[in-house]
Scaffold this motif. Structure first.
Motif, PDB file in Angstrom:
ATOM      1  N   TYR A 143       0.802  -1.221   0.000  1.00 51.86           N
ATOM      2  CA  TYR A 143       0.000   0.000   0.000  1.00 51.86           C
ATOM      3  C   TYR A 143       0.842   1.282   0.000  1.00 51.86           C
ATOM      4  O   TYR A 143       0.298   2.375   0.104  1.00 51.86           O
ATOM      5  N   SER A 144       2.145   1.181  -0.103  1.00 50.14           N
ATOM      6  CA  SER A 144       3.016   2.336   0.125  1.00 50.14           C
ATOM      7  C   SER A 144       2.842   3.446  -0.907  1.00 50.14           C
ATOM      8  O   SER A 144       3.151   4.601  -0.629  1.00 50.14           O
ATOM      9  N   THR A 145       2.359   3.114  -2.095  1.00 49.31           N
ATOM     10  CA  THR A 145       2.274   4.005  -3.263  1.00 49.31           C
ATOM     11  C   THR A 145       3.636   4.577  -3.629  1.00 49.31           C
ATOM     12  O   THR A 145       3.734   5.694  -4.162  1.00 49.31           O
ATOM     13  N   ARG A 146       4.659   3.817  -3.378  1.00 51.50           N
ATOM     14  CA  ARG A 146       6.004   4.131  -3.864  1.00 51.50           C
ATOM     15  C   ARG A 146       6.577   2.865  -4.501  1.00 51.50           C
ATOM     16  O   ARG A 146       6.597   1.801  -3.873  1.00 51.50           O
ATOM     17  N   PHE A 147       7.007   2.971  -5.748  1.00 50.03           N
ATOM     18  CA  PHE A 147       7.623   1.814  -6.391  1.00 50.03           C
ATOM     19  C   PHE A 147       8.859   1.405  -5.581  1.00 50.03           C
ATOM     20  O   PHE A 147       9.740   2.236  -5.354  1.00 50.03           O
ATOM     21  N   PRO A 148       8.941   0.151  -5.152  1.00 51.13           N
ATOM     22  CA  PRO A 148      10.135  -0.271  -4.428  1.00 51.13           C
ATOM     23  C   PRO A 148      11.344  -0.345  -5.356  1.00 51.13           C
ATOM     24  O   PRO A 148      11.208  -0.377  -6.588  1.00 51.13           O
ATOM     25  N   LYS A 149      12.525  -0.383  -4.774  1.00 51.83           N
ATOM     26  CA  LYS A 149      13.748  -0.472  -5.574  1.00 51.83           C
ATOM     27  C   LYS A 149      13.792  -1.760  -6.386  1.00 51.83           C
ATOM     28  O   LYS A 149      14.524  -1.858  -7.365  1.00 51.83           O
ATOM     29  N   GLU A 150      12.998  -2.737  -5.987  1.00 48.88           N
ATOM     30  CA  GLU A 150      13.029  -4.041  -6.651  1.00 48.88           C
ATOM     31  C   GLU A 150      12.246  -4.084  -7.955  1.00 48.88           C
ATOM     32  O   GLU A 150      12.120  -5.150  -8.558  1.00 48.88           O
ATOM     33  N   VAL A 151      11.673  -2.959  -8.394  1.00 55.02           N
ATOM     34  CA  VAL A 151      10.979  -2.953  -9.680  1.00 55.02           C
ATOM     35  C   VAL A 151      11.587  -1.898 -10.600  1.00 55.02           C
ATOM     36  O   VAL A 151      11.902  -0.787 -10.168  1.00 55.02           O
ATOM     37  N   THR A 152      11.779  -2.277 -11.840  1.00 53.74           N
ATOM     38  CA  THR A 152      12.257  -1.373 -12.885  1.00 53.74           C
ATOM     39  C   THR A 152      11.117  -1.110 -13.843  1.00 53.74           C
ATOM     40  O   THR A 152      10.378  -2.035 -14.207  1.00 53.74           O
ATOM     41  N   THR A 153      10.934   0.133 -14.249  1.00 49.15           N
ATOM     42  CA  THR A 153       9.860   0.468 -15.178  1.00 49.15           C
ATOM     43  C   THR A 153      10.284   0.183 -16.612  1.00 49.15           C
ATOM     44  O   THR A 153      11.476   0.191 -16.940  1.00 49.15           O
ATOM     45  N   ILE A 154       9.308  -0.037 -17.477  1.00 55.97           N
ATOM     46  CA  ILE A 154       9.596  -0.264 -18.896  1.00 55.97           C
ATOM     47  C   ILE A 154      10.234   0.982 -19.504  1.00 55.97           C
ATOM     48  O   ILE A 154      11.074   0.886 -20.409  1.00 55.97           O
ATOM     49  N   SER A 155       9.886   2.158 -19.005  1.00 53.54           N
ATOM     50  CA  SER A 155      10.494   3.388 -19.526  1.00 53.54           C
ATOM     51  C   SER A 155      11.981   3.437 -19.197  1.00 53.54           C
ATOM     52  O   SER A 155      12.781   3.918 -20.015  1.00 53.54           O
ATOM     53  N   GLU A 156      12.377   2.956 -18.027  1.00 60.53           N
ATOM     54  CA  GLU A 156      13.802   2.895 -17.699  1.00 60.53           C
ATOM     55  C   GLU A 156      14.545   1.980 -18.669  1.00 60.53           C
ATOM     56  O   GLU A 156      15.649   2.289 -19.131  1.00 60.53           O
ATOM     57  N   VAL A 157      13.946   0.836 -18.958  1.00 60.30           N
ATOM     58  CA  VAL A 157      14.585  -0.122 -19.866  1.00 60.30           C
ATOM     59  C   VAL A 157      14.721   0.475 -21.262  1.00 60.30           C
ATOM     60  O   VAL A 157      15.787   0.415 -21.884  1.00 60.30           O
ATOM     61  N   LEU A 158      13.645   1.056 -21.761  1.00 55.85           N
ATOM     62  CA  LEU A 158      13.677   1.605 -23.115  1.00 55.85           C
ATOM     63  C   LEU A 158      14.599   2.819 -23.199  1.00 55.85           C
ATOM     64  O   LEU A 158      15.337   2.987 -24.174  1.00 55.85           O
ATOM     65  N   GLN A 159      14.555   3.667 -22.197  1.00 57.23           N
ATOM     66  CA  GLN A 159      15.436   4.842 -22.188  1.00 57.23           C
ATOM     67  C   GLN A 159      16.899   4.432 -22.194  1.00 57.23           C
ATOM     68  O   GLN A 159      17.731   5.018 -22.893  1.00 57.23           O
ATOM     69  N   ALA A 160      17.220   3.379 -21.427  1.00 57.12           N
ATOM     70  CA  ALA A 160      18.609   2.907 -21.345  1.00 57.12           C
ATOM     71  C   ALA A 160      19.043   2.175 -22.607  1.00 57.12           C
ATOM     72  O   ALA A 160      20.227   1.849 -22.747  1.00 57.12           O
ATOM     73  N   ASN A 161      18.089   1.935 -23.496  1.00 53.81           N
ATOM     74  CA  ASN A 161      18.412   1.218 -24.732  1.00 53.81           C
ATOM     75  C   ASN A 161      18.047   2.021 -25.978  1.00 53.81           C
ATOM     76  O   ASN A 161      17.654   1.467 -27.002  1.00 53.81           O
ATOM     77  N   GLY A 162      18.183   3.335 -25.873  1.00 53.04           N
ATOM     78  CA  GLY A 162      18.125   4.172 -27.060  1.00 53.04           C
ATOM     79  C   GLY A 162      16.781   4.701 -27.474  1.00 53.04           C
ATOM     80  O   GLY A 162      16.648   5.256 -28.567  1.00 53.04           O
ATOM     81  N   TYR A 163      15.750   4.556 -26.652  1.00 50.18           N
ATOM     82  CA  TYR A 163      14.432   5.098 -26.975  1.00 50.18           C
ATOM     83  C   TYR A 163      14.268   6.512 -26.399  1.00 50.18           C
ATOM     84  O   TYR A 163      14.764   6.803 -25.307  1.00 50.18           O
ATOM     85  N   ALA A 164      13.550   7.361 -27.116  1.00 50.61           N
ATOM     86  CA  ALA A 164      13.037   8.607 -26.547  1.00 50.61           C
ATOM     87  C   ALA A 164      11.758   8.259 -25.801  1.00 50.61           C
ATOM     88  O   ALA A 164      10.871   7.609 -26.360  1.00 50.61           O
ATOM     89  N   THR A 165      11.661   8.654 -24.547  1.00 50.81           N
ATOM     90  CA  THR A 165      10.512   8.291 -23.719  1.00 50.81           C
ATOM     91  C   THR A 165       9.708   9.544 -23.393  1.00 50.81           C
ATOM     92  O   THR A 165      10.204  10.467 -22.744  1.00 50.81           O
ATOM     93  N   LEU A 166       8.452   9.569 -23.818  1.00 53.38           N
ATOM     94  CA  LEU A 166       7.621  10.776 -23.783  1.00 53.38           C
ATOM     95  C   LEU A 166       6.274  10.450 -23.150  1.00 53.38           C
ATOM     96  O   LEU A 166       5.561   9.564 -23.624  1.00 53.38           O
ATOM     97  N   TRP A 167       5.911  11.170 -22.119  1.00 53.62           N
ATOM     98  CA  TRP A 167       4.682  10.888 -21.371  1.00 53.62           C
ATOM     99  C   TRP A 167       3.793  12.117 -21.399  1.00 53.62           C
ATOM    100  O   TRP A 167       4.215  13.208 -21.039  1.00 53.62           O
ATOM    101  N   LEU A 168       2.532  11.906 -21.779  1.00 51.53           N
ATOM    102  CA  LEU A 168       1.550  12.996 -21.800  1.00 51.53           C
ATOM    103  C   LEU A 168       0.307  12.598 -21.026  1.00 51.53           C
ATOM    104  O   LEU A 168      -0.161  11.469 -21.131  1.00 51.53           O
ATOM    105  N   GLY A 169      -0.229  13.540 -20.232  1.00 45.82           N
ATOM    106  CA  GLY A 169      -1.506  13.327 -19.562  1.00 45.82           C
ATOM    107  C   GLY A 169      -1.374  12.850 -18.141  1.00 45.82           C
ATOM    108  O   GLY A 169      -0.482  13.241 -17.394  1.00 45.82           O
ATOM    109  N   LYS A 170      -2.275  11.944 -17.788  1.00 40.91           N
ATOM    110  CA  LYS A 170      -2.412  11.524 -16.393  1.00 40.91           C
ATOM    111  C   LYS A 170      -1.252  10.659 -15.920  1.00 40.91           C
ATOM    112  O   LYS A 170      -0.764   9.805 -16.643  1.00 40.91           O
TER     113      LYS A 170
END
Length: 808
Positions: A143-170
């Motif tokens: 229930y913490s509403t904080r991603f623990p250190k044990e999870v990596t987001t897909i945006s982190e993976v893609l950003q680290a592998n040459g993708y431009a990562t762009l987020w709009l909205g909510k």
């Protein structure tokens, strides 16, 4: 040998040794590798050295990697949109469905923040710390509403592998206490692998007056509604601008864009010309729509021919949460039918208008030759929302304050629905209709009405099929594994200094080339939300009968139901008595999965209760808060909390004969309070849930040029029928009471959006109709504002100002 030659020889020897060590570093050598990855040659003289740029270049995406555009709506069940047989016209989505695949058996968590967390990580929402929404944080791992250190987001993976990562909205995956100008930024988008962010951080926002963040800063909206502003249009404009800017410098770099409109979440707001397109389209009512759309879904093959249209009220009225009860259409009077139909028209227009704006982004991809190799995902995050209560609302915040709507009051707004004057949400009947043929709607995780959602995937270069259905069972946890497979990338085993949790989801990429009814690769999926529970395994589904937010609290005595989903898509035939061993197997599996995924403890309390729980923040709570002019809005989550308390507001101001504007403001026209000067008089307005008339306290004297301590005091004396707080309010200029009277205050929050506490102006939508936003304080000076919730009555005002450390 001279000293200089000795030094040069030493440096050369050191460089040679370093070069050798960089190439032949032994496994047990713990010294830092200063030249890791460098394949060039380093000599004393640069003219004799060989450069190697590779270690210093940004990462490059795999050859031919597709662009990814993920469009995620809010609060929309399968029975709403045209590709699924619904009455909402979605031309952009229709075109993508014709170019790709329609998924009929895709599921979510039944609530927005939790689903959005799974879409970012591929883990269950409890493992992400999102048992419920970010406003519902509690001190438990799930229930913490904080991603623990044990999870990596897909945006982190893609950003680290040459993708431009762009987020709009909510967003809605930032802890509420962090949505503040000086708050912790660790959970904000740019710290989670996103290059750019333009949108809002909370669960909802006013579509005419949004709470905007650009990258890491709060910003004002670029123009006003009277000039044509609507958030859906703004997001499309910003998306095209981001893509255009990327292409100007890095046209070969693939992008991952997450486009999250406010639609179809409350407030339901849309341009009037779009609302007019749906006039009369829902006059048959929600009961008839439910029958009509179920037939259409069968004709399109979305659901099997034998699917039963379940009861609109799955539970007896005395067992259901009264806020989730659906009033039978035939029981409504003519005014209620007129009002409810108009609300459906606004919601449909909201969705279609946003689809049109998204179409402009798709058109840009086609015009620039990017469409063919763009994987486009178009989906919704949970079933249609029933948070409008049985009667609908012109101000959805009433639901979160447990305050009923009045038909008489709501009918006054029927011609203004969808406009800046309303914060609309339709009644539960339409939530059930747009989640047909299933039971219930958003928040109910044990039934398909809360979890079965639309999903369309288009990728012209990578998917040969056109306009086909896919019936394989899948879940929002499966999107990240799918993106990893199609890009050829992997989730890191170690990141953030720790070993990562394993992915819970499975890839859906096999469905691109599968036949519609091929077996699913999914084996098991657990569900839980506000105490409702379910588990799916190999086509069987066990569901606990529990009313979320109903103060039931007897989880161990909940009745469980059993369904064969291969034969009974709408969960109409309970097989618990026929197959008790199968039910026990699934119940035991649920508990096993719950322990493995941080699901416990269960919490089914009312929103107003959960939202009001005390939570730690970087700044400990005080009984006196001081604020100063022209800072960014202070989020309600960390601002002074006046709910259910006696309180006072003081300000030191210097007045001229031209002074006008807001001294203090918090909230909006749909709930809030404001202290301001107008026509040389002091005003305090408490806007109770947007209900007219506003509670106005106007000074009986005019302010002449000079320095003053001004303020107000509310003394709580009791509570009303609907938990609102009652009391007496006094308005002060120096030591003189210049207005007084009875007042009521809200038990819950002013808003779920980010409209915060302001000094010297009123951000977003103005609290009071007596001034126009931003109502900036001009022609004078505000030294500071203090708000006290200590509960003590006023002393001499000069002494009070000194006590609160406000003195000239």
């Amino acid at each position: 040998m001279s000293t200089t030659k000795t030094a040069l020889a030493f440096i050369a020897a050191l460089l040679l040794a370093t070069s050798v060590r960089a190439q032949q570093k032994s496994a047990d050598d713990s010294s830092p590798d200063l030249l890791r990855g460098f394949k060039g040659k380093i000599e004393l003289d640069v003219r004799d050295s060989q450069p190697d740029w590779k270690p210093f270049m940004p990462p490059k995406a795999p050859e031919g990697a597709p662009n990814i555009l993920f469009i995620l709506y809010d609060d929309t069940g399968q029975a709403a949109w045209s590709p699924y047989g619904g009455r909402l016209s979605m031309p952009t989505l229709d075109s993508l469905a014709a170019d790709g695949l329609i998924y009929t058996n895709w599921h979510t968590t039944s609530l927005c923040s939790p689903t959005r967390s799974t879409l970012q990580t591929g883990r269950t929402h409890w493992m992400n710390g999102y048992a419920n929404i970010s406003e519902g944080a509690e001190g438990f791992p799930g229930y913490s509403t904080r991603f623990p250190k044990e999870v990596t987001t897909i945006s982190e993976v893609l950003q680290a592998n040459g993708y431009a990562t762009l987020w709009l909205g909510k967003d809605h995956n930032v802890p509420e206490v962090d949505v503040a100008p000086g708050g912790y930024r660790g959970e904000w988008p740019l710290q989670k692998g996103w290059d750019r962010f333009y949108g809002f951080l909370g669960g909802e926002t006013n579509q005419w007056y949004p709470d905007l963040v650009k990258d890491n800063d709060f910003i004002d909206q670029p123009y006003m509604p009277e000039d044509g502003y609507h958030l859906s249009k703004d997001l499309a404009d910003q998306a095209i601008e981001m893509l255009r800017n990327k292409n100007a410098s890095n046209p070969s770099k693939p992008f991952f864009m997450w486009f999250n409109p406010g639609a179809n979440h409350a407030p339901h707001q849309a341009p009037k010309e779009w609302i007019a397109k749906y006039k009369g389209k829902f006059d048959d009512g929600y009961d008839a729509y439910r029958e009509w759309v179920t037939k259409r879904m069968k004709e399109k093959g979305i659901i099997p021919e034998n699917t039963v249209n379940t009861a609109v009220n799955p539970l007896p009225k005395d067992e259901a949460n009264p806020l989730d009860y659906v009033r039978p259409w035939d029981s409504l009077n003519d005014q209620e039918k007129q009002l409810f139909n108009r609300m459906a028209e606004v919601w449909a227009a909201y969705s279609s208008y946003t689809d049109y704006e998204i179409g402009r982004v798709i058109d840009y991809l086609k015009e620039t030759g990017q469409y063919e190799n763009t994987l486009i995902i178009y989906a919704a995050d949970n079933g249609t929302s029933g948070e409008g209560s049985p009667n609908g609302s012109v101000n959805e915040n009433k639901f979160f304050n447990s305050f009923p709507d009045s038909l008489e009051d709501n009918m006054k707004y029927i011609d203004k629905l969808g406009s800046p004057d309303t914060y609309e949400h339709f009644p539960t009947g339409w939530a059930a209709a747009f989640s047909a043929p299933y039971k219930f709607f958003k928040r109910y995780s044990e039934y398909e009405g809360g979890t079965a959602d639309p999903l369309v995937i288009s990728w012209p270069k990578g998917i040969k099929a056109r306009g086909e259905l896919r019936h394989q069972y899948h879940h929002s946890t499966d999107i990240v594994p799918t993106l990893l497979e199609i890009t050829g990338l992997k989730m890191p085993e170690f990141n953030h200094g720790v070993k990562q949790y394993p992915l819970y989801g499975v890839s859906m990429a096999y469905t691109f080339d599968a036949k519609p009814n091929d077996p699913t690769h999914k084996k098991v999926q657990i569900y839980e939300m506000f105490g409702t529970r379910g588990i799916w395994k190999d086509g069987w589904h066990a569901a606990s009968v529990h009313v979320p937010m109903g103060n039931k609290s007897h989880f161990d005595s909940d009745k469980w139901e059993l369904y064969n989903m291969e034969e009974d898509r709408s969960q109409s035939n309970n097989l618990a008595d026929k197959y008790p061993e199968k039910l026990k197997e699934l119940k035991d599996l649920w508990m096993q999965q719950a322990k493995e995924n941080n699901v416990l403890p269960l919490d089914d309390r009312f929103p107003v209760t959960i939202a009001g729980l005390p939570r730690p923040s970087e700044e400990p709570p005080h009984d006196t808060y001081k604020y100063y002019p022209d800072t960014e809005p202070v989020s309600e989550s960390v601002a002074v909390n006046v709910r259910g308390r006696s309180y006072k507001i003081l300000a030191n101001v210097e007045i001229t004969d031209k002074t006008e504007g807001v001294i203090f403001a918090m909230g909006s026209r749909f709930g809030g309070h404001s202290l301001f000067i107008k026509d040389n008089k002091l005003y305090y307005v408490y806007n109770f849930l947007g209900i007219k008339p506003e509670q106005v306290f106007e000074s009986d004297v005019t302010l002449k040029p000079g320095k003053y301590t001004v303020g107000m005091e509310f003394e709580k004396t009791g509570q009303g029928e609907h938990s609102e707080f009652l009391g007496e309010t006094k308005l002060y200029i120096d030591d003189k009471v210049v207005a007084s009277g009875k007042m009521r205050t809200q038990p819950g929050k002013f808003t779920l959006s980010g409209e915060g506490l302001c000094v010297g102006y009123d951000s977003g939508d103005a609290v009071s109709t007596l001034y126009k936003a931003p109502g900036k304080f001009t022609g004078g000076k505000i030294q500071g504002v203090a708000v006290s919730v200590k509960g003590e009555p006023y002393l001499n005002l000069e002494q009070e100002a000194k006590r609160l450390m406000l003195k000239w």
